[in-house]
Design an enzyme around this catalytic site. Structure first.
Site, PDB file in Angstrom:
ATOM      1  N   ASP A 215      -7.867  21.704 -27.909  1.00  0.00           N
ATOM      2  CA  ASP A 215      -9.064  22.029 -28.325  1.00  0.00           C
ATOM      3  C   ASP A 215      -9.894  21.235 -27.448  1.00  0.00           C
ATOM      4  O   ASP A 215     -11.117  20.642 -27.897  1.00  0.00           O
ATOM      5  CB  ASP A 215      -9.366  21.855 -29.757  1.00  0.00           C
ATOM      6  CG  ASP A 215      -8.413  22.661 -30.693  1.00  0.00           C
ATOM      7  OD1 ASP A 215      -8.297  23.724 -30.461  1.00  0.00           O
ATOM      8  OD2 ASP A 215      -8.121  21.981 -31.665  1.00  0.00           O
TER       9      ASP A 215
ATOM     10  N   GLU B  90     -13.968  31.798 -33.268  1.00  0.00           N
ATOM     11  CA  GLU B  90     -14.344  30.271 -33.655  1.00  0.00           C
ATOM     12  C   GLU B  90     -14.746  29.715 -32.552  1.00  0.00           C
ATOM     13  O   GLU B  90     -14.825  29.995 -31.317  1.00  0.00           O
ATOM     14  CB  GLU B  90     -13.109  29.956 -34.450  1.00  0.00           C
ATOM     15  CG  GLU B  90     -11.779  29.741 -33.451  1.00  0.00           C
ATOM     16  CD  GLU B  90     -10.539  29.737 -34.391  1.00  0.00           C
ATOM     17  OE1 GLU B  90     -10.583  28.892 -35.061  1.00  0.00           O
ATOM     18  OE2 GLU B  90      -9.525  30.140 -33.999  1.00  0.00           O
TER      19      GLU B  90
END
Length: 528
Positions: free
Chosen positions: A15, A184
């Site tokens: 991420d 997302e």
């Protein structure tokens, strides 16, 4: 041009949130249940990276005790407003439930390795928050989670303006985009009068990707590009899989790059296994005639080797940390106890005091380091005097509380006697016990008698999906048990959500009074 080889940050660095400040690039990555919380790396040329610090105090109270495996700090987002760094992140306290039970926090600092402000909890609609700064104003992007029966757990991307000082919401929350596929990880960047919304698509596994939408207004409406900017889901033969969760950044020369996560899978009889977890990669980006971002090398697949429009620049590397328990060591759910190291009277020694067992979410005495390549070797010398089966210390390959391999120095009944548990009567023997743990339970693979009065050197070698444990006897490496399946220590084994990566480390257990200690020296982890 500089030739970059992906992944640039190797082994459990998912991420990535990339930001450029002057001539430095910084990347923040997810830490989940691990400390240090929110590791940050830095680079001058996007190819050569070093650890630059972490967000101290990101876990309120300094603890993530009770957070489940792969819970904790998800997808932090790093940004710069021209004056200071901002970090926004969520602590996820429920994994595998509709609720997630997230707490969203903001903290700021003038230096990534400096003092971060005390985290302030803000109103949030779900995990994967991000901040967008423009004209002295700050906006919060969020995934909207609908936990209700029949609801969409990934119910779109929302935007809320925050008061810059109080961080309270200002005005309405705006729904920017909903999509039939899971989206997302929202990030916004502005270019040539357009606001570009960069999204993670399809979950964080092999279906992952990066989508881009755009709008003339920050609050929408946003229109999606015709296809993904980046994905590897249509070709399982690619060396970089799970490509997704991207962020666009402009270089000082006006070029653009995309940071994203990716994974290097092992191809096993049980399918693809990503034992190293998800890692940080970077791609070069160009813009087409219609104003949409595109991979500069063409197509939407991630490239391993990338020509980056930067010149090689030395890091001016930071001195190694004086903290013997600092990076690259990591600990579970809390920072390491300072008493574990005594650099004054015993330099190089780590003394762990046993606490809960390896399946605890609360107080596990474990120090571990990320495994960064598919071939690795770990070794350590341990000295301990276990007097009961409730005491153990040794070398561990770790994924989580349901996936680990451990070679431990411990106590067992006299040979030929069953497990009667009456260690207080005296007798017994000191043994090395090799255990493997998966979702089906814990199994003892091998037991070897050893000399209780001598320090022992323990080791493990991993090669692809195989792990072989050994110890040194009379100067010779002696195998313990048969080779074990290292592929189970991956994101992809079993049915539960898994988001971290395999680690190698040391641990100690004492289930009675936490009085048992074990001394470790000479730990090394070689990855190649």
């Amino acid at each position: 041009m500089t030739l970059l080889r992906n992944p640039v940050i190797r082994g459990f660095a998912p991420d990535p949130s990339l930001v450029r400040v002057d001539d430095w690039y910084y990347v923040a990555t997810s830490s989940f249940e691990w400390f240090p919380t929110i590791p940050i790396h830095r680079s001058r040329d996007l190819t050569d990276w070093e650890y630059a610090g972490h967000v101290r105090g990101a876990a309120p109270g300094g603890s993530l005790a009770g957070v489940p495996d792969s819970g904790g700090i998800w997808a932090p987002s790093l940004s710069w407003d021209g004056d200071r760094f901002w970090m926004v992140y969520s602590i996820v306290r429920s994994v595998g439930t509709p609720y997630f039970d997230t707490d969203t926090y903001v903290t700021t600092a003038t230096d990534v390795d400096g003092t971060w402000s005390a985290p302030r909890r803000i109103a949030g609609h779900g995990f994967d928050p991000a901040l967008f700064h423009e004209g002295g104003r700050v906006w919060l992007l969020n995934l909207q989670n609908d936990h209700r029966p029949g609801g969409r757990r990934f119910a779109g991307i929302v935007l809320t303006e925050l008061d810059r000082e109080t961080l309270s919401p200002i005005g309405d929350t705006h729904l920017l985009l909903q999509h039939e596929r899971l989206v997302e990880g929202p990030k916004v960047v502005r270019r040539d009068g357009w606001y570009y919304l960069v999204l993670a698509e399809g979950g964080t596994g092999f279906e992952h990707g990066v989508l881009v939408a755009r709008s003339r207004e920050l609050t929408g409406p946003y229109v999606l590009d015709d296809g993904p900017l980046l994905t590897s889901r249509d070709d399982p033969s690619l060396p970089l899989q799970k490509a997704g969760h991207g962020e666009l950044v402009r270089t000082p020369g006006g070029d653009w790059v995309l940071s994203h996560l990716a994974a290097r899978p092992l191809r096993t009889p049980d399918g693809l296994r990503c034992t190293l977890g998800r890692e940080t990669a970077i791609q070069a980006v160009t813009w087409d005639a219609e104003g949409w971002p595109r991979m500069r090398h063409g197509g939407a697949h991630p490239a391993v080797e990338v020509d980056i429009p930067t010149e090689p620049r030395p890091l001016g590397r930071r001195a190694d940390s004086a903290d013997p328990l600092g990076w690259p060591w990591s600990t579970l759910r809390a920072a390491p106890d300072p008493s574990w190291a005594d650099a004054t009277s015993h330099p190089g020694r780590i003394r762990l005091r046993g606490r809960h067992g390896p399946e605890s979410w609360w107080a596990h005495s474990l120090l571990a380091r990320r495994i960064t390549e598919h071939r690795a070797e770990a070794e350590v010398t341990v000295e301990a005097r276990p007097r009961t089966f409730t005491q153990a210390a040794g070398l561990v390959l770790w994924y989580n509380t349901e996936a680990y391999l451990a070679l431990d120095l411990t106590w067992a009944e006299p040979e030929g006697e069953g497990q009667c548990g009456q260690q207080w009567r005296g007798g017994g023997r000191t043994v090395l016990s090799l255990v493997e743990r998966d979702e089906a339970g814990t199994r003892q693979v091998a037991v070897v008698d050893v000399d209780a009065d001598r320090a022992l050197t323990l080791g493990v070698t991993t090669d692809g999906a195989e792990a072989r444990f050994w110890y040194v006897r009379d100067g010779v490496r002696t195998p313990v048990g048969s080779p074990l399946d290292f592929g189970r220590l991956s994101d992809d084994h079993g049915s539960k959500l898994r988001f971290t990566g395999a680690m190698a480390g040391i641990h100690a257990v004492d289930l009675v009074d936490a009085g048992f200690t074990a001394d470790f020296t000479g730990f090394r982890l070689d990855c190649r």
